[in-house]
Design an enzyme around this catalytic site. Structure first.
Site, PDB file in Angstrom:
ATOM      1  N   GLU A  58      57.458  66.455 109.948  1.00 55.02           N
ATOM      2  CA  GLU A  58      56.308  67.115 110.584  1.00 55.02           C
ATOM      3  C   GLU A  58      56.120  66.703 112.043  1.00 55.02           C
ATOM      4  O   GLU A  58      55.473  67.413 112.805  1.00 55.02           O
ATOM      5  CB  GLU A  58      55.023  66.829 109.799  1.00 55.02           C
ATOM      6  CG  GLU A  58      54.557  65.368 109.874  1.00 55.02           C
ATOM      7  CD  GLU A  58      53.214  65.139 109.156  1.00 55.02           C
ATOM      8  OE1 GLU A  58      53.090  65.541 107.990  1.00 55.02           O
ATOM      9  OE2 GLU A  58      52.320  64.552 109.777  1.00 55.02           O
ATOM     10  N   HIS A  78      48.656  68.833 108.075  1.00 54.84           N
ATOM     11  CA  HIS A  78      48.038  67.506 108.181  1.00 54.84           C
ATOM     12  C   HIS A  78      46.572  67.602 108.638  1.00 54.84           C
ATOM     13  O   HIS A  78      46.192  67.046 109.663  1.00 54.84           O
ATOM     14  CB  HIS A  78      48.846  66.614 109.132  1.00 54.84           C
ATOM     15  CG  HIS A  78      48.775  65.162 108.746  1.00 54.84           C
ATOM     16  ND1 HIS A  78      49.864  64.347 108.693  1.00 54.84           N
ATOM     17  CD2 HIS A  78      47.723  64.386 108.375  1.00 54.84           C
ATOM     18  CE1 HIS A  78      49.495  63.141 108.312  1.00 54.84           C
ATOM     19  NE2 HIS A  78      48.191  63.145 108.112  1.00 54.84           N
ATOM     20  N   ARG A  87      52.214  61.210 102.490  1.00 56.26           N
ATOM     21  CA  ARG A  87      53.107  61.324 103.636  1.00 56.26           C
ATOM     22  C   ARG A  87      54.297  62.174 103.209  1.00 56.26           C
ATOM     23  O   ARG A  87      54.746  62.090 102.052  1.00 56.26           O
ATOM     24  CB  ARG A  87      53.607  59.941 104.098  1.00 56.26           C
ATOM     25  CG  ARG A  87      52.596  59.131 104.897  1.00 56.26           C
ATOM     26  CD  ARG A  87      52.367  59.705 106.296  1.00 56.26           C
ATOM     27  NE  ARG A  87      51.399  58.951 107.080  1.00 56.26           N
ATOM     28  CZ  ARG A  87      50.093  59.211 107.155  1.00 56.26           C
ATOM     29  NH1 ARG A  87      49.575  60.207 106.475  1.00 56.26           N
ATOM     30  NH2 ARG A  87      49.304  58.486 107.915  1.00 56.26           N
TER      31      ARG A  87
HETATM   32  P1  NAI Z   1      44.920  53.011  99.806  1.00 55.10           P
HETATM   33  O1  NAI Z   1      45.603  51.861 100.456  1.00 55.10           O
HETATM   34  O2  NAI Z   1      43.474  52.891  99.451  1.00 55.10           O
HETATM   35  O3  NAI Z   1      45.719  53.439  98.473  1.00 55.10           O
HETATM   36  C1  NAI Z   1      47.109  53.408  98.367  1.00 55.10           C
HETATM   37  C2  NAI Z   1      47.451  52.917  96.976  1.00 55.10           C
HETATM   38  O4  NAI Z   1      48.864  52.930  96.827  1.00 55.10           O
HETATM   39  C3  NAI Z   1      46.968  51.476  96.719  1.00 55.10           C
HETATM   40  O5  NAI Z   1      46.170  51.428  95.560  1.00 55.10           O
HETATM   41  C4  NAI Z   1      48.268  50.700  96.578  1.00 55.10           C
HETATM   42  O6  NAI Z   1      48.168  49.628  95.624  1.00 55.10           O
HETATM   43  C5  NAI Z   1      49.238  51.767  96.088  1.00 55.10           C
HETATM   44  N1  NAI Z   1      50.630  51.418  96.335  1.00 55.10           N
HETATM   45  C6  NAI Z   1      51.172  50.911  97.475  1.00 55.10           C
HETATM   46  N2  NAI Z   1      52.495  50.724  97.311  1.00 55.10           N
HETATM   47  C7  NAI Z   1      52.785  51.138  96.048  1.00 55.10           C
HETATM   48  C8  NAI Z   1      53.988  51.202  95.296  1.00 55.10           C
HETATM   49  N3  NAI Z   1      55.149  50.804  95.808  1.00 55.10           N
HETATM   50  N4  NAI Z   1      53.920  51.663  94.024  1.00 55.10           N
HETATM   51  C9  NAI Z   1      52.741  52.072  93.496  1.00 55.10           C
HETATM   52  N5  NAI Z   1      51.564  52.017  94.157  1.00 55.10           N
HETATM   53  C10 NAI Z   1      51.591  51.571  95.430  1.00 55.10           C
HETATM   54  O7  NAI Z   1      45.165  54.245 100.771  1.00 55.10           O
HETATM   55  P2  NAI Z   1      44.384  55.635 100.795  1.00 55.10           P
HETATM   56  O8  NAI Z   1      43.262  55.567 101.771  1.00 55.10           O
HETATM   57  O9  NAI Z   1      44.111  56.076  99.419  1.00 55.10           O
HETATM   58  O10 NAI Z   1      45.483  56.578 101.485  1.00 55.10           O
HETATM   59  C11 NAI Z   1      46.747  56.811 100.848  1.00 55.10           C
HETATM   60  C12 NAI Z   1      47.683  57.450 101.860  1.00 55.10           C
HETATM   61  O11 NAI Z   1      47.216  58.755 102.188  1.00 55.10           O
HETATM   62  C13 NAI Z   1      47.734  56.728 103.234  1.00 55.10           C
HETATM   63  O12 NAI Z   1      48.663  55.665 103.224  1.00 55.10           O
HETATM   64  C14 NAI Z   1      48.139  57.822 104.182  1.00 55.10           C
HETATM   65  O13 NAI Z   1      49.539  57.823 104.309  1.00 55.10           O
HETATM   66  C15 NAI Z   1      47.670  59.102 103.487  1.00 55.10           C
HETATM   67  N6  NAI Z   1      46.573  59.772 104.202  1.00 55.10           N
HETATM   68  C16 NAI Z   1      46.726  61.091 104.528  1.00 55.10           C
HETATM   69  C17 NAI Z   1      45.709  61.773 105.177  1.00 55.10           C
HETATM   70  C18 NAI Z   1      45.849  63.230 105.537  1.00 55.10           C
HETATM   71  O14 NAI Z   1      45.080  63.720 106.379  1.00 55.10           O
HETATM   72  N7  NAI Z   1      46.764  63.961 104.930  1.00 55.10           N
HETATM   73  C19 NAI Z   1      44.462  61.092 105.567  1.00 55.10           C
HETATM   74  C20 NAI Z   1      44.375  59.715 105.133  1.00 55.10           C
HETATM   75  C21 NAI Z   1      45.420  59.096 104.482  1.00 55.10           C
END
Ligand code: NAI
Length: 333
Positions: free
Chosen positions: A264, A296, A235
């Protein structure tokens, strides 16, 4: 059940219409983003389906619940930082999302940004179009043997790490939860501070939360290796844009590739080619030669669009039937 889609694009219509043949819901597509005014003026609807830049704060939720009879909010994305979940609970609105839609495709996009930047493919493309076959200024950096720091080793981060390991990189990870898959593929967990200090390439796959906002800022930038390349598909708010620009202009940061941008919401997903963009930070950032941005689109593959449409319609069907959501992680409130 009527479902009103906000920020709806042609590709949403195409995929949702196709998967809706199994459900026969009444789908209404609104191209504009959701905000207070549009919540007030929309037709009543049992469910809304929204995306990353729709505004779903407490004021909007109140209007949706009290004026439009909305019972369900379905986020057709994984991140939900733009939804006030407490307000949704207060107004008895159920909220769901698509917890995973081809995390591989987002990881692949992050790799595409990294490779394009490292080998200056974006510059080479334009040179060939203008028949400029000179190679000066196109010297790249190899990724092989580099130390890559993965911030957030969840679904997307661990896929990215696997690809980097395949490139012959040393992969460091930082996450509040350690992933066995990440370790199995050769990743090593370290503290955030150590990762920032040791990495030649840093990739951000964290959700945007109060604890992760501006994880890349003036203070953390000081601790990074000179010439570090930063990739962000998480993000925009994970990076303080002003501090990033200072870091690039002082040549401390060697490259920045991102699919997201802090502000954005007023820019992305629209054709603004005939307009003056008043966001000076954005204009400055995109003018820098070692910066590469996409709008995005990391999620935008046929595979992911299919998974998004099928998961959202299944979630809403299960909500409507009073069932528990069968997709793990889809239920938010
Ligand atoms: P996920 O939930 O599988 O992974 C996120 C990781 O961040 C988890 O392992 C979690 O433990 C860790 N985390 C959370 N808070 C934390 C903190 N304070 N310190 C350290 N680690 C922390 O999510 P996923 O599917 O991998 O997606 C990640 C992010 O990518 C989403 O939240 C979304 O914002 C973004 N995204 C962007 C897309 C795009 O088109 N650019 C598409 C899909 C997701």
């Amino acid at each position: 059940m009527k479902i009103t889609f906000f920020s709806a694009k042609q590709y949403d219509r195409e995929y949702f219409d196709q998967y809706n043949k199994d459900y026969n819901f009444n789908l209404e597509y609104v191209p504009k983003t959701l905000n207070e005014r549009r919540a007030t003026n929309m037709e009543p609807s049992e469910a809304i389906c929204a995306f990353v830049n729709d505004v779903i704060n407490a004021d909007v939720i109140k209007i949706l619940a009290e004026k439009q009879g909305v019972k369900y909010i379905a986020m057709r994305c994984a991140g939900f930082n733009n939804v006030d979940l407490d307000a949704a609970k207060k107004y008895n609105i159920k909220v769901c999302r698509v917890p995973a839609y081809s995390p591989e495709c987002v990881a692949e996009h992050a790799v595409a940004l990294l490779l394009t930047l490292s080998r200056k493919i974006h510059k080479a493309y334009y040179r060939i179009l203008s028949q400029n076959f000179a190679l000066d200024g196109l010297i790249g950096d190899s990724i092989h043997n580099k130390t890559v720091g993965v911030l957030g080793t969840g679904k997307i981060g661990k896929n990215f790490a696997k690809i980097m390991y395949g490139f012959g990189c040393k992969v460091l990870g930082y996450d509040v939860f350690e992933s066995p898959d990440f370790k199995k593929n050769g990743g090593e967990y370290v503290t955030k501070e150590e990762l920032l200090k040791r990495a030649d390439i840093i990739a951000l796959f964290l959700p945007l939360l109060p604890e992760t906002r501006y994880i890349i800022n003036k203070e953390t930038i000081k601790t990074l290796k000179k010439g570090v390349v930063i990739i962000n598909t998480g993000r925009g708010g994970l990076v303080n844009t002003e501090d990033l620009i200072d870091g690039i202009m002082s040549e401390h940061i060697g490259g920045f590739g991102a699919d997201v941008y802090e502000n954005e919401g007023v820019l992305f997903f629209k054709d603004l080619s005939e307009q003056i963009i008043p966001d000076k930070k954005f204009k400055l950032l995109t003018s820098l030669p070692n910066v590469l941005l996409t709008g995005h689109q990391a999620f935008l593959t046929k595979e992911a669009l299919s998974q998004i449409a099928s998961c959202i319609l299944l979630n809403l069907d299960e909500f409507k039937k009073g069932k528990e959501l069968s997709t793990p992680g889809a239920f938010l409130a």
